[in-house]
Design an enzyme around this catalytic site. Structure first.
Site, short mmCIF file in Angstrom:
data_model
loop_
_atom_site.label_atom_id
_atom_site.label_comp_id
_atom_site.label_asym_id
_atom_site.label_seq_id
_atom_site.Cartn_x
_atom_site.Cartn_y
_atom_site.Cartn_z
N ASP A 214 0.85 -1.18 0.00
CA ASP A 214 0.00 0.00 0.00
C ASP A 214 0.89 1.25 0.00
O ASP A 214 1.72 1.42 0.89
CB ASP A 214 -0.89 -0.02 1.24
CG ASP A 214 -1.99 1.02 1.20
OD1 ASP A 214 -1.83 2.05 0.52
OD2 ASP A 214 -3.02 0.80 1.89
N HIS A 242 -3.09 -0.33 -2.36
CA HIS A 242 -4.16 0.32 -1.60
C HIS A 242 -5.56 -0.11 -2.02
O HIS A 242 -6.53 0.19 -1.33
CB HIS A 242 -4.02 1.85 -1.73
CG HIS A 242 -4.87 2.62 -0.78
ND1 HIS A 242 -4.79 2.46 0.59
CD2 HIS A 242 -5.82 3.58 -1.00
CE1 HIS A 242 -5.65 3.27 1.18
NE2 HIS A 242 -6.28 3.95 0.24
#
Length: 264
Positions: A214, A242
């Site tokens: 992420d 993400h």
């Protein structure tokens, strides 16, 4: 046994349409799912708090509970705040004690903000360790390279659509990225500064999905929120960025099935 309903809480800037692929994958294994349309997205004038988002989440949850269904709530990114606040008092244990049908059996934080009472989104992201300080240094370097966020005339945050995919949608299929970027709305800064009033994961069983790649909510910050839970979280881990609901929806479906108590 009837499967629980799934309520999906998008993150900042995101709409229900971003999660349609995940909704479709859940339907294939007999889970009905609905994503919440957050009032803060594209609000004008920009909303100053997350309270209307939390109420929108609560209304969708209540619709499922009033139909006698149990619910799993899945939140992405900043949606963790609206999920936690909207879930207050709706846990299965608490509703059973009141003789009410249906309840939230699990909260799932998908690389999401899991805030303790009194903390804000911005406050949670203040570096606390050398590792987090290094991550913040890297973020500032990227910001200097790609430019800061844009602001609308009335003060909402507008993402740079020519480059936000590098942060939000790494590891996603290029054909999905273009559509996702076009769907992004604006988001007000106010909700990022309003403290949480309820530590939901201490009252309702919760899972945290760690996304190791992420680039928006970096892994060290995800790990710190898990540690703040002091054992409250079941932890799932993946190599996604993400937006694992786009890059690997099958994994997210499996996480939800395990959260529902399926043994596979």
């Amino acid at each position: 046994m009837t499967n629980p309903s799934i309520v999906i809480v998008p993150g900042a800037w995101h709409r229900p349409a971003h999660f349609q692929g995940l909704v479709d994958e859940l339907a294939k294994v007999n889970y009905d799912a609905e994503a919440v349309d957050l009032p803060a997205v594209d609000s004008s004038p920009p909303l100053i708090s997350w309270d209307q988002d939390a109420q929108a989440v609560r209304e969708v949850i209540m619709k499922k509970l009033d139909a006698g269904k149990d619910v799993i709530v899945l939140a992405h990114s900043f949606g963790g705040v609206a999920m936690s606040e909207g879930a207050k008092g709706l846990g299965k244990k608490e509703r059973d004690a009141q003789g009410l049908k249906g309840g939230i059996i699990k909260l799932v934080y998908m690389c999401a903000m899991a805030l303790p009472e009194g903390q804000t989104h911005i406050g949670q992201l203040v570096p606390q360790t050398h590792e987090e300080e290094e991550v913040e240094r890297q973020r500032k370097e990227l910001e200097a390279q790609f430019g800061e966020l844009d602001m609308t005339a009335d003060g909402a945050i507008a993402l740079p659509k020519d480059r936000i995919h590098l942060v939000f949608y790494n590891r996603c299929d290029p054909k999905d990225i273009e559509k996702a970027v076009e769907l992004l709305g604006t988001f007000p800064p106010g909700p990022l500064l309003v403290p949480a009033t309820y530590t939901a994961y201490r009252e309702i069983p919760s899972t945290y999905i760690v996304c190791k790649n992420d680039l928006a909510l970096r892994e060290p910050f995800q790990r710190r929120m898990i540690a703040q839970g002091e054992g409250c979280f079941e932890v799932e881990e993946c190599e996604e960025g993400h937006s694992p609901f786009m890059s690997n929806p099958g994994f997210i479906v499996d996480c939800i099935r395990r959260a529902a108590g399926e043994t596979r």
